[in-house]
Design an enzyme around this catalytic site. Structure first.
Site, PDB file in Angstrom:
ATOM      1  N   LYS A   1     -41.803  13.049  -3.066  1.00 27.78           N
ATOM      2  CA  LYS A   1     -42.098  11.738  -2.473  1.00 27.78           C
ATOM      3  C   LYS A   1     -41.175  10.677  -3.057  1.00 27.78           C
ATOM      4  O   LYS A   1     -40.675   9.807  -2.346  1.00 27.78           O
ATOM      5  CB  LYS A   1     -43.574  11.371  -2.702  1.00 27.78           C
TER       6      LYS A   1
ATOM      7  N   GLN B   1     -52.320  11.122  -6.069  1.00 30.89           N
ATOM      8  CA  GLN B   1     -52.086  12.515  -5.703  1.00 30.89           C
ATOM      9  C   GLN B   1     -53.359  13.339  -5.887  1.00 30.89           C
ATOM     10  O   GLN B   1     -53.962  13.325  -6.962  1.00 30.89           O
ATOM     11  CB  GLN B   1     -50.940  13.082  -6.570  1.00 30.89           C
TER      12      GLN B   1
ATOM     13  N   ASP C   1     -52.048   6.481   2.457  1.00 31.51           N
ATOM     14  CA  ASP C   1     -52.501   7.848   2.733  1.00 31.51           C
ATOM     15  C   ASP C   1     -53.569   7.869   3.837  1.00 31.51           C
ATOM     16  O   ASP C   1     -53.880   8.919   4.392  1.00 31.51           O
ATOM     17  CB  ASP C   1     -53.109   8.459   1.459  1.00 31.51           C
TER      18      ASP C   1
END
Ligand code: NAP
Length: 356
Positions: free
Chosen positions: A116, A160, A183
């Site tokens: 990322k 994460q 997200d």
């Protein structure tokens, strides 16, 4: 780890050699025509394949699904994002920023975070990274989230997953403000996704990438029968909600579903997000169906230097002979997930600065 030998050999290149498509201008000796369908002109037409003289005849004579090339589409999207980031910087001096919080030392998570970060760099988005030890207390994680929330140079916050078991995932995801929830996992964003007439600020990246691929390849969704296999919060459930918003008729298959094969065979569009290597066999697929394979499963491979390779939830070799189009693994949904994350971060920065 499951290894099903007849599904373990194929790759995208077997049915639809990417190299042929890319460099076929040289030696063109024969053209392989795939069935005409309503593919969009937005992506290059792969309907006619150039096949080199050395290509075995058996490849050309097999019925082959069109490969939905996520790697290629994601590159187009990233190029566009890169141009937009530059335009924004020049016009108002703002650079989008993404903060990633990693708790613990899982190797796979560390790899995802590294990827990322690299992806951000490649398009000019600033990335901020925090790595916390596995035994970090929940309050410490929350403290970093709060800091990034207050930081105007950060437009997206990503924690994460999975988190260590002592950290409450719900509290962590709830703590990310919905304006920076790139997200799309905050309950308010998911709730808005589920409700008619409401718009989420962000849509989860993997399902968004799946739908984007369908759009880019001109695959109609409205009125189609779609089956989503898997109902996780991060993939299956939002994928089903997105398909429903696009007026498909949805069935969701999960671990308690009776007759999953029968239900899946009704689908015009299949999104498989299970985490079981090669679970969906050719017999599960209606002829002409479109398959988006989200699964990433390591299976043993003595030919690979790593000792394993990655396969999807769908038996690619069998599916290729029945479906009209399919995403390969790797090179399908995976690259789209990161492209959608970058896109969400850019959208967030534009929204924060009212930049069109
Ligand atoms: P997950 O949280 O483990 O969810 C798996 C889902 O599959 C669950 O809903 C489960 O049903 C269902 N399931 C499990 N076994 C089944 C079976 N035998 N028959 C029918 N349904 C079954 O997994 P996930 O996070 O959604 O990820 C799914 C796969 O996608 C994994 O391979 C993951 O690595 C991959 N993935 C890829 C990307 C990408 O960018 N390409 C992103 C995220 C995930 P229950 O709900 O009944 O337990």
């Amino acid at each position: 780890m499951v290894v099903i030998s007849e599904c373990s050999a194929p790759t995208a290149s077997r049915c639809f050699p990417v190299s042929l498509r890319k460099d076929a201008a040289g030696v063109l000796v024969r053209r392989l025509s795939l069935p005409r369908r309503s593919w969009s002109s937005k992506v290059p037409s792969f309907r006619t394949l150039a096949v080199r003289a050395s290509t075995p005849l058996s490849v050309a004579s097999e019925a082959c699904a069109k490969v939905i090339d996520g790697k290629y589409v994601s590159k187009l999207i990233r190029d566009k994002i890169s141009a937009e980031v530059s335009r924004m910087k020049e016009a108002i001096g703002v650079v989008p920023g993404l903060a990633v919080i990693l708790v613990g030392d899982r190797k796979d998570s560390a790899t995802y975070v590294r990827n990322k970060k690299k992806a951000c760099e490649s398009v000019g988005i600033n990335s901020f990274e925090v790595q916390l030890p596995a035994d970090s207390r929940e309050e410490e994680v929350l403290k970093f989230i709060s800091g990034f929330d207050d930081d105007p140079s950060v437009h997206g916050i990503l924690v994460q997953l999975p988190l260590p078991s002592h950290v409450n995932e719900q509290s962590i995801l709830n703590a990310v403000s919905i304006e920076k929830d790139v997200d799309g996992f905050h309950p308010l964003n998911v709730g808005r996704l589920a409700m008619r007439g409401r718009e989420p600020l962000f849509v989860p990246c993997t399902p968004k990438g799946c739908i984007e691929l369908l759009h880019r390849y001109g695959i109609g969704i409205k009125g189609k029968r779609a089956v989503v296999i898997g109902r996780s919060n991060i993939v299956g459930m939002p994928a089903a909600l997105l398909l429903q918003r696009e007026d498909a008729t949805i069935s969701i298959v999960h671990s308690r579903t009776q007759n999953p094969e029968e239900i899946t065979r009704e689908a015009d569009i299949i999104i498989a997000a299970v985490g079981q290597a090669n679970m969906v066999r050719g017999s599960w697929i209606k002829p002409g169906a479109v398959i988006i394979d989200v699964g990433i499963n390591p299976v043993e491979d003595s030919k690979s230097s790593r000792g394993y390779k990655l396969v999807g939830d769908v038996c690619y070799e069998e599916a290729c002979k029945v479906a009209s189009a399919i995403t390969p693994v790797p090179g399908g949904v995976g690259p789209m997930t990161i492209a959608m994350l970058l896109s969400n971060t850019l959208t967030s920065a534009k929204r924060a600065h009212n930049f069109q």
